[in-house]
Motif scaffolding. Structure first.
Motif, PDB file in Angstrom:
ATOM      1  N   GLY A  57       5.870  -3.170   0.810  1.00 52.07           N
ATOM      2  CA  GLY A  57       4.589  -2.754   0.252  1.00 52.07           C
ATOM      3  C   GLY A  57       4.451  -1.241   0.311  1.00 52.07           C
ATOM      4  O   GLY A  57       5.451  -0.505   0.369  1.00 52.07           O
ATOM      5  N   GLU A  58       3.214  -0.795   0.334  1.00 56.78           N
ATOM      6  CA  GLU A  58       2.962   0.644   0.223  1.00 56.78           C
ATOM      7  C   GLU A  58       2.699   1.284   1.590  1.00 56.78           C
ATOM      8  O   GLU A  58       3.489   2.089   2.083  1.00 56.78           O
ATOM      9  N   ALA A  59       1.576   0.897   2.194  1.00 56.35           N
ATOM     10  CA  ALA A  59       1.131   1.536   3.444  1.00 56.35           C
ATOM     11  C   ALA A  59       0.109   0.626   4.108  1.00 56.35           C
ATOM     12  O   ALA A  59      -0.579  -0.143   3.423  1.00 56.35           O
ATOM     13  N   PRO A  60      -0.033   0.709   5.430  1.00 58.44           N
ATOM     14  CA  PRO A  60      -1.048  -0.110   6.094  1.00 58.44           C
ATOM     15  C   PRO A  60      -2.453   0.260   5.628  1.00 58.44           C
ATOM     16  O   PRO A  60      -2.731   1.419   5.341  1.00 58.44           O
ATOM     17  N   GLY A  61      -3.333  -0.747   5.578  1.00 61.45           N
ATOM     18  CA  GLY A  61      -4.752  -0.519   5.319  1.00 61.45           C
ATOM     19  C   GLY A  61      -5.520  -0.573   6.638  1.00 61.45           C
ATOM     20  O   GLY A  61      -4.925  -0.535   7.726  1.00 61.45           O
ATOM     21  N   GLU A  64      -4.654  -3.573   8.992  1.00 62.61           N
ATOM     22  CA  GLU A  64      -3.286  -3.421   9.508  1.00 62.61           C
ATOM     23  C   GLU A  64      -3.254  -2.327  10.579  1.00 62.61           C
ATOM     24  O   GLU A  64      -2.604  -2.467  11.614  1.00 62.61           O
ATOM     25  N   ALA A  70       1.561  -5.685   9.559  1.00 62.79           N
ATOM     26  CA  ALA A  70       1.570  -5.421   8.112  1.00 62.79           C
ATOM     27  C   ALA A  70       0.945  -6.585   7.348  1.00 62.79           C
ATOM     28  O   ALA A  70       1.110  -7.755   7.720  1.00 62.79           O
ATOM     29  N   PHE A  71       0.246  -6.266   6.285  1.00 57.57           N
ATOM     30  CA  PHE A  71      -0.323  -7.281   5.380  1.00 57.57           C
ATOM     31  C   PHE A  71      -1.056  -8.399   6.134  1.00 57.57           C
ATOM     32  O   PHE A  71      -0.805  -9.582   5.909  1.00 57.57           O
ATOM     33  N   ALA A  75      -5.065  -8.513   1.153  1.00 59.83           N
ATOM     34  CA  ALA A  75      -3.841  -8.475   0.334  1.00 59.83           C
ATOM     35  C   ALA A  75      -2.777  -9.384   0.957  1.00 59.83           C
ATOM     36  O   ALA A  75      -2.030 -10.075   0.242  1.00 59.83           O
ATOM     37  N   ASN A  98       6.480  -1.733   4.967  1.00 59.80           N
ATOM     38  CA  ASN A  98       5.822  -0.794   4.058  1.00 59.80           C
ATOM     39  C   ASN A  98       6.642   0.477   3.912  1.00 59.80           C
ATOM     40  O   ASN A  98       7.463   0.803   4.785  1.00 59.80           O
TER      41      ASN A  98
HETATM   42  N1  URA Z   1      -1.175  -2.985   1.475  1.00 63.27           N
HETATM   43  C1  URA Z   1       0.087  -2.584   1.754  1.00 63.27           C
HETATM   44  O1  URA Z   1       0.785  -2.027   0.898  1.00 63.27           O
HETATM   45  N2  URA Z   1       0.563  -2.820   2.979  1.00 63.27           N
HETATM   46  C2  URA Z   1      -0.137  -3.434   3.925  1.00 63.27           C
HETATM   47  O2  URA Z   1       0.397  -3.622   5.027  1.00 63.27           O
HETATM   48  C3  URA Z   1      -1.443  -3.848   3.614  1.00 63.27           C
HETATM   49  C4  URA Z   1      -1.954  -3.616   2.388  1.00 63.27           C
END
Ligand code: URA
Length: 209
Positions: A57-61, A64, A70-71, A75, A98
């Motif tokens: 994925g992209e990055a923690p929100g 997270e 993660a995730f 999402a 991520n």
């Molecule tokens: N979106 C992401 O890309 N990664 C996460 O861990 C949570 C939401």
């Protein structure tokens, strides 16, 4: 590696196996980029280090960041649902990581410099994972692995399997990011088809028993 414990990059990279890598990175207190200043926790991953699918994925929100997983927010639930429909558990049959391990302020996309600083950790995750199928979830993951492809619209990339010369024994596929599906529910039917194709490629019967 003498002295490597004092350097989070070297200590994590020197780990022999994934569980050790995970623990060292979580506990590293890494300050390699500016995201360190705003994070609560370093979010290394979620799932099974032995899984046959690695999802990026992209990055923690926010959730997270708070939990260090993660995730694990909305999402993540969408991701769970897409794979559960194919008989797969994200905790058992996937390793989910991520591009960057720390939450960007306001959930913005990570900057190029932040992703570059975090890249050795991501590369180590790939190297330590036995997964042969790599799902790039969304434009950020695609941009960091296949910048040439990312120049074309995401809609023309999703569901496509491709190879990358740097990872000759892996097969990549681009998926819609689960957060994008939550934002635009009209993407969901196609997203389900893409996950179905990925599950078929891996051989669901092999991995869901
Ligand atoms: N979106 C992401 O890309 N990664 C996460 O861990 C949570 C939401």
């Amino acid at each position: 590696m003498p002295g490597s414990r004092s350097d989070p990059l070297r200590a994590a990279l020197a780990a022999d196996g994934y569980p050790e890598f995970r623990q060292r990175l979580r506990e590293s207190g890494c300050t390699r980029c500016a995201l360190a200043a705003g994070r609560t926790r370093i979010v290394v991953d979620r799932g099974n280090p032995e899984a046959k699918i690695l999802a990026i994925g992209e990055a923690p929100g926010a959730q997270e960041d708070a939990r260090g997983v993660a995730f694990c927010g909305r999402a993540g639930k969408m991701l769970d649902d897409l794979f559960a429909a194919e008989g797969l558990s994200t905790d058992e049959h996937l390793l989910i990581v991520n591009v960057v391990k720390c939450r960007p302020p306001g959930n913005r996309a990570p900057h190029r410099e932040e992703a570059a600083r975090c890249r050795p950790f991501l590369e180590r995750q790939l190297a330590l994972s036995p997964a042969r199928r790599i799902a790039l979830m969304g434009a950020t993951a695609l941009r960091h692995f296949a910048p040439e492809r990312a120049k074309r619209p995401l809609g023309a990339q999703v569901g496509r399997f491709f190879a990358l010369p740097d990872w000759p024994d892996r097969e990549f596929v681009t998926l819609y990011h689960p957060a994008a599906i939550l934002y635009n529910r009209s993407l969901e039917p196609a997203a389900r088809e893409h996950v179905r194709a990925l599950a078929a490629r891996v051989g669901v019967s092999d991995i869901s028993q």
